[in-house]
Design a protein around this motif. Structure first.
Motif, PDB file in Angstrom:
ATOM      1  N   VAL A 159      -2.188  40.691  47.554  1.00  0.00           N
ATOM      2  CA  VAL A 159      -3.677  41.065  46.901  1.00  0.00           C
ATOM      3  C   VAL A 159      -3.716  39.760  45.810  1.00  0.00           C
ATOM      4  N   VAL A 160      -3.180  39.356  45.093  1.00  0.00           N
ATOM      5  CA  VAL A 160      -3.211  38.482  44.144  1.00  0.00           C
ATOM      6  C   VAL A 160      -3.364  36.920  44.641  1.00  0.00           C
ATOM      7  N   LEU A 161      -2.467  36.661  45.581  1.00  0.00           N
ATOM      8  CA  LEU A 161      -2.316  35.343  46.122  1.00  0.00           C
ATOM      9  C   LEU A 161      -3.697  35.086  47.060  1.00  0.00           C
ATOM     10  N   PRO A 162      -4.179  35.783  47.958  1.00  0.00           N
ATOM     11  CA  PRO A 162      -5.385  35.555  48.628  1.00  0.00           C
ATOM     12  C   PRO A 162      -6.546  35.431  47.789  1.00  0.00           C
TER      13      PRO A 162
ATOM     14  N   ALA B 122       0.626  22.519  56.929  1.00  0.00           N
ATOM     15  CA  ALA B 122       1.466  21.119  57.078  1.00  0.00           C
ATOM     16  C   ALA B 122       1.495  20.340  55.849  1.00  0.00           C
ATOM     17  N   VAL B 123       0.355  20.265  55.153  1.00  0.00           N
ATOM     18  CA  VAL B 123       0.489  19.746  53.819  1.00  0.00           C
ATOM     19  C   VAL B 123       1.482  20.591  52.809  1.00  0.00           C
ATOM     20  N   TYR B 124       1.190  21.953  52.749  1.00  0.00           N
ATOM     21  CA  TYR B 124       2.029  22.886  51.787  1.00  0.00           C
ATOM     22  C   TYR B 124       3.419  22.622  52.315  1.00  0.00           C
ATOM     23  N   GLY B 125       3.718  22.692  53.445  1.00  0.00           N
ATOM     24  CA  GLY B 125       5.105  22.426  54.204  1.00  0.00           C
ATOM     25  C   GLY B 125       5.695  21.540  53.572  1.00  0.00           C
ATOM     26  N   LEU B 126       5.134  20.372  53.394  1.00  0.00           N
ATOM     27  CA  LEU B 126       5.625  19.013  52.987  1.00  0.00           C
ATOM     28  C   LEU B 126       5.886  18.918  51.414  1.00  0.00           C
ATOM     29  N   LEU B 127       5.096  19.735  50.588  1.00  0.00           N
ATOM     30  CA  LEU B 127       4.822  19.878  49.307  1.00  0.00           C
ATOM     31  C   LEU B 127       5.930  20.812  48.664  1.00  0.00           C
ATOM     32  N   MET B 128       6.081  22.147  49.487  1.00  0.00           N
ATOM     33  CA  MET B 128       6.807  23.273  48.779  1.00  0.00           C
ATOM     34  C   MET B 128       8.008  23.023  48.358  1.00  0.00           C
ATOM     35  N   PHE B 129       8.786  22.118  49.130  1.00  0.00           N
ATOM     36  CA  PHE B 129      10.399  21.878  49.092  1.00  0.00           C
ATOM     37  C   PHE B 129      10.599  21.291  47.692  1.00  0.00           C
ATOM     38  N   PRO B 130       9.758  20.107  47.407  1.00  0.00           N
ATOM     39  CA  PRO B 130      10.073  19.583  45.961  1.00  0.00           C
ATOM     40  C   PRO B 130       9.520  20.309  44.792  1.00  0.00           C
ATOM     41  N   LEU B 131       8.351  20.769  45.032  1.00  0.00           N
ATOM     42  CA  LEU B 131       7.620  21.630  43.876  1.00  0.00           C
ATOM     43  C   LEU B 131       8.511  22.856  43.549  1.00  0.00           C
ATOM     44  N   ALA B 132       9.081  23.300  44.649  1.00  0.00           N
ATOM     45  CA  ALA B 132      10.122  24.704  44.385  1.00  0.00           C
ATOM     46  C   ALA B 132      11.155  24.207  43.701  1.00  0.00           C
ATOM     47  N   ALA B 133      11.955  23.028  43.863  1.00  0.00           N
ATOM     48  CA  ALA B 133      12.973  22.516  43.360  1.00  0.00           C
ATOM     49  C   ALA B 133      12.848  22.456  42.009  1.00  0.00           C
ATOM     50  N   VAL B 134      11.689  21.716  41.691  1.00  0.00           N
ATOM     51  CA  VAL B 134      11.393  21.196  40.312  1.00  0.00           C
ATOM     52  C   VAL B 134      11.293  22.516  39.627  1.00  0.00           C
TER      53      VAL B 134
ATOM     54  N   THR C  46      -1.426  21.761  46.533  1.00  0.00           N
ATOM     55  CA  THR C  46      -0.459  21.562  45.394  1.00  0.00           C
ATOM     56  C   THR C  46      -0.556  22.742  44.441  1.00  0.00           C
ATOM     57  N   LEU C  47      -1.701  22.908  43.896  1.00  0.00           N
ATOM     58  CA  LEU C  47      -2.036  23.754  42.856  1.00  0.00           C
ATOM     59  C   LEU C  47      -1.886  25.183  43.408  1.00  0.00           C
ATOM     60  N   PHE C  48      -1.901  25.436  44.768  1.00  0.00           N
ATOM     61  CA  PHE C  48      -1.718  26.721  45.189  1.00  0.00           C
ATOM     62  C   PHE C  48      -0.260  27.240  45.288  1.00  0.00           C
ATOM     63  N   CYS C  49       0.541  26.174  45.394  1.00  0.00           N
ATOM     64  CA  CYS C  49       1.934  26.158  45.468  1.00  0.00           C
ATOM     65  C   CYS C  49       2.622  26.408  44.031  1.00  0.00           C
ATOM     66  N   VAL C  50       1.915  25.669  42.979  1.00  0.00           N
ATOM     67  CA  VAL C  50       2.394  26.017  41.868  1.00  0.00           C
ATOM     68  C   VAL C  50       1.988  27.434  41.415  1.00  0.00           C
ATOM     69  N   VAL C  51       0.744  27.592  41.475  1.00  0.00           N
ATOM     70  CA  VAL C  51       0.302  28.926  41.056  1.00  0.00           C
ATOM     71  C   VAL C  51       1.126  30.037  41.666  1.00  0.00           C
ATOM     72  N   SER C  52       1.301  30.039  42.889  1.00  0.00           N
ATOM     73  CA  SER C  52       2.375  30.958  43.643  1.00  0.00           C
ATOM     74  C   SER C  52       3.517  31.258  43.136  1.00  0.00           C
ATOM     75  N   LEU C  53       4.319  30.012  42.684  1.00  0.00           N
ATOM     76  CA  LEU C  53       5.616  30.138  42.073  1.00  0.00           C
ATOM     77  C   LEU C  53       5.371  30.833  40.540  1.00  0.00           C
ATOM     78  N   VAL C  54       4.311  30.341  39.876  1.00  0.00           N
ATOM     79  CA  VAL C  54       4.434  30.900  38.626  1.00  0.00           C
ATOM     80  C   VAL C  54       3.922  32.262  38.421  1.00  0.00           C
ATOM     81  N   VAL C  55       3.055  32.570  39.224  1.00  0.00           N
ATOM     82  CA  VAL C  55       2.560  34.092  39.375  1.00  0.00           C
ATOM     83  C   VAL C  55       3.521  34.885  39.590  1.00  0.00           C
TER      84      VAL C  55
END
Length: 296
Positions: free
Chosen positions: A49-52, A261-273, A204-213
């Motif tokens: 619900v929240v993420l969409p 594809a872009v998310y798949g490239l970004l999510m690994f370093p962002l999740a690690a940070v 990038t922002l979506f990945c960060v928001v997903s992790l934080v939420v």
């Protein structure tokens, strides 16, 4: 993407990844949901619900091209990826909860993914160009769930083999995703730079928001730190390969696969940070407390 890569390589790649997920699952992972209903309900509410809603706000704010916007919402509707379990293990999350969430969410996605994606397609007036029909949905989840069931069967019959195969399959999954990402970006040709410029900040922002939420909402409703960490990675590390498969093989539009594809490239370093932020800033004493409790 090259036809052989998309029609043969992509289904095989997704099959390997989902087989790896199956190797980590047992029937008890599904039964565990009944023992931790609050943790599962909160995490799934964030995921479904929240993420969409957040994603729709982002694509609207960034005024994305309709095909890229649909791709972002397809990504938001995709369940957690197998790498979420690894990140949860590395950063002191409740891995058992991760496994349960991945299992349950993969089943729920049979209905939620086409629903959210078709709503996005209709909203952007793309009905005549792309569609996610019921027959195609069934085909997708045969490709997704059959390898999971085979993996679970292999684990049940040969747990030693499943344990030995876990790490190689995880490594192979990461390599496969990287190859898919590069293949997609290469296939877009001269449009690759424009697509990256349009969707890079939003992804990038979506990945960060997903992790934080995924972390703070569970904490606000009283879940333990370990459960909140598990939820964070489950919600923030999406199954980008599934989103790519649906975009390329079902919707037949490579542009829709670009956000995944872009998310798949970004999510690994962002999740690690984010994992470092969790363990060093937000929960610096949690690891020591858990270690002390094991030795007491």
């Amino acid at each position: 993407m090259d036809s052989a890569l998309s029609t043969v390589g992509l289904p095989i790649a997704l099959g390997i990844i989902m087989f790896g997920l199956g190797l980590s699952l047992t029937p008890d992972d599904f039964r565990r949901v009944a023992r931790h209903p609050k943790a599962v309900t909160v995490a799934l509410a964030c995921q479904l619900v929240v993420l969409p809603v957040v994603c729709f706000g982002l694509v609207t704010a960034f005024d994305l091209d309709p095909l890229l916007a649909v791709g972002m919402l397809l990504l938001a509707a995709s369940p957690g990826g197998t790498s979420a379990n690894l990140y949860s293990h590395l950063f002191r999350g409740d891995v058992a909860l991760n496994v349960s969430l991945t299992a349950i969410n993969s089943i729920i996605a049979i209905g939620s993914l086409p629903l959210i994606t078709n709503l996005a397609i209709a909203h952007y007036g793309l009905d005549d160009e792309v569609s996610l029909q019921f027959r195609k949905v069934v085909e997708v989840f045969v490709v997704v769930l059959a390898p999971v069931l085979v993996g679970m069967l292999v684990r049940a019959k040969s747990p030693g083999f499943a344990q030995r195969a876990d790490k190689p399959v995880r490594i192979a999954s990461a390599v496969i995703l990287l190859v898919l990402v590069l293949g997609i970006l290469a296939s877009t040709g001269s449009d690759a730079g424009d697509y990256l410029a349009q969707v890079g900040a939003a992804a990038t922002l979506f990945c960060v928001v997903s992790l934080v939420v995924g972390f703070f909402v569970p904490r606000l409703v009283g879940l333990t730190p370990a459960q909140a960490v598990a939820s964070s990675f489950e919600i923030g590390v999406h199954n980008a390969t599934l989103a790519i498969y649906v975009a390329v093989e079902v919707l037949d539009d490579t542009a829709i696969s670009v956000p995944a594809a872009v998310y798949g490239l970004l999510m690994f370093p962002l999740a690690a940070v984010w994992g470092v932020v969790l363990t060093r800033v937000l929960l610096p004493g949690e690891g020591r407390r858990r270690a002390a409790s094991r030795t007491s």
